[in-house]
Design an enzyme around this catalytic site. Sequence first.
Site, short mmCIF file in Angstrom:
data_model
loop_
_atom_site.label_atom_id
_atom_site.label_comp_id
_atom_site.label_asym_id
_atom_site.label_seq_id
_atom_site.Cartn_x
_atom_site.Cartn_y
_atom_site.Cartn_z
N CYS A 53 31.81 -5.84 -59.51
CA CYS A 53 32.06 -6.89 -60.40
C CYS A 53 31.62 -6.63 -61.87
O CYS A 53 32.45 -6.87 -62.90
CB CYS A 53 31.82 -8.09 -60.07
SG CYS A 53 32.43 -8.59 -58.35
N CYS A 55 37.28 -3.19 -57.69
CA CYS A 55 37.49 -4.18 -56.65
C CYS A 55 37.73 -3.50 -55.45
O CYS A 55 38.80 -4.02 -54.53
CB CYS A 55 38.65 -4.86 -56.87
SG CYS A 55 38.55 -6.67 -56.38
N CYS A 84 33.87 -4.82 -63.81
CA CYS A 84 35.33 -5.05 -63.86
C CYS A 84 35.77 -5.77 -65.07
O CYS A 84 35.09 -6.54 -65.58
CB CYS A 84 35.53 -5.99 -62.58
SG CYS A 84 37.17 -6.71 -62.37
N CYS A 119 37.64 -14.23 -63.44
CA CYS A 119 37.71 -13.90 -61.92
C CYS A 119 37.04 -15.28 -61.29
O CYS A 119 35.72 -15.45 -61.56
CB CYS A 119 36.96 -12.84 -61.58
SG CYS A 119 37.20 -12.41 -59.68
N GLU A 123 54.48 7.52 -53.11
CA GLU A 123 54.22 6.12 -52.70
C GLU A 123 54.31 6.09 -51.12
O GLU A 123 53.21 5.43 -50.54
CB GLU A 123 55.34 5.23 -53.37
CG GLU A 123 55.10 4.98 -54.73
CD GLU A 123 53.74 4.26 -55.15
OE1 GLU A 123 53.32 3.37 -54.07
OE2 GLU A 123 53.36 4.84 -56.28
#
Length: 338
Positions: A194, A188, A197, A203, A35
């Site tokens: 899109c 995204c 997606c 959305c 991370e």
Amino acid sequence: MAGSFAAALLGWYDAHGRRGLPWQVPCPYRRWVSEIMLQQTTVRSAIPYFGAFLARFPSVEALAGAPLEDVMRHWAGLGYYARARNLHAAARRIVADYGGQWPRSVAGLAALPGIGRSTAGAIAAFAFGVRAPILDANVRRVLRRYHDEHATGAVLTRRLWAYAEEKLPPDRIEDYTQAVMDLGALVCRKVPACLDCPLKGDCRFTGDAPARVRPAKPARQATLLLARRSDRRVLLVRRPAEGIWGGLWSLPECARPEDARDCLGACGVDLLDHQLLAPVVHHFTHFALHIQPVLAQVRAGPSTPPPGSDMMWHPLDQPAPGVSAPVGRLLNRIKDLP
Ligand code: SF4
């Protein structure tokens, strides 16, 4: 809507999510290192560094027991070196204060050096299955667009955390956390795909406002001196802990090539001759550093640094110690120059 958001994401993740990454195991140490690496580094770039880092520091105890210099050397090339210093400091805290056992709560994790709320949430979710939201850059973009959110600053951040919290599914938190990260990284993106997606049905995205287009990066100038002795050793100086390339070995730096003699003189080194090399540009997140390298033939004065000081004479035919990527490339460039 929160349930359909998570369900749609998890369905997409089962078919398209990223799996088999070397840190995708329920191990807090591996999750933490990955991370931190992924905060400013892409998955593809991080994988080889992660493997080398884990080979050298296989546990939090190994990391805590290593000299900082060694940690910095294994971080060299990843940039944003405060991350490496914080990893080392946090490892020492975990060993000294927690007996090598990780705090399992978001608050406990976030109290460690270099771990913010989002990173703490990711570690807690991945390593311990805690239902904790995350809000890294990818997730921010997804949630801002999904809600067509036009607030800015602290108001935007507060709303995005609330969205991130309300969308958490009751189970599969590890997969959901990876899914929302992956959607931001793979679908995204800056230019959103899109049509591909899983969230496109709900959305509300109406397009990024022109004001949110990133402005051109400001430029900074620096002259870096490759001060080379007749025995083909180059002067390296350690940078201050704060600022760019903090704590790494680097080249003496001055504002202009004309300042080379004074700059080297301050290090006890006499400038005999010098020539300008082709400039290079190194891009940081917020600015571009325009570097003018100067190859300087020098004679070390009486104050040649002793071992352990913040200066060293590095033999060009040996691997560089922990240096930044552009300094490493400059050292390579002059290896074969007469
Ligand atoms: S539909 Fe488009 S803008 Fe909305 S979350 Fe998906 S990729 Fe992003």
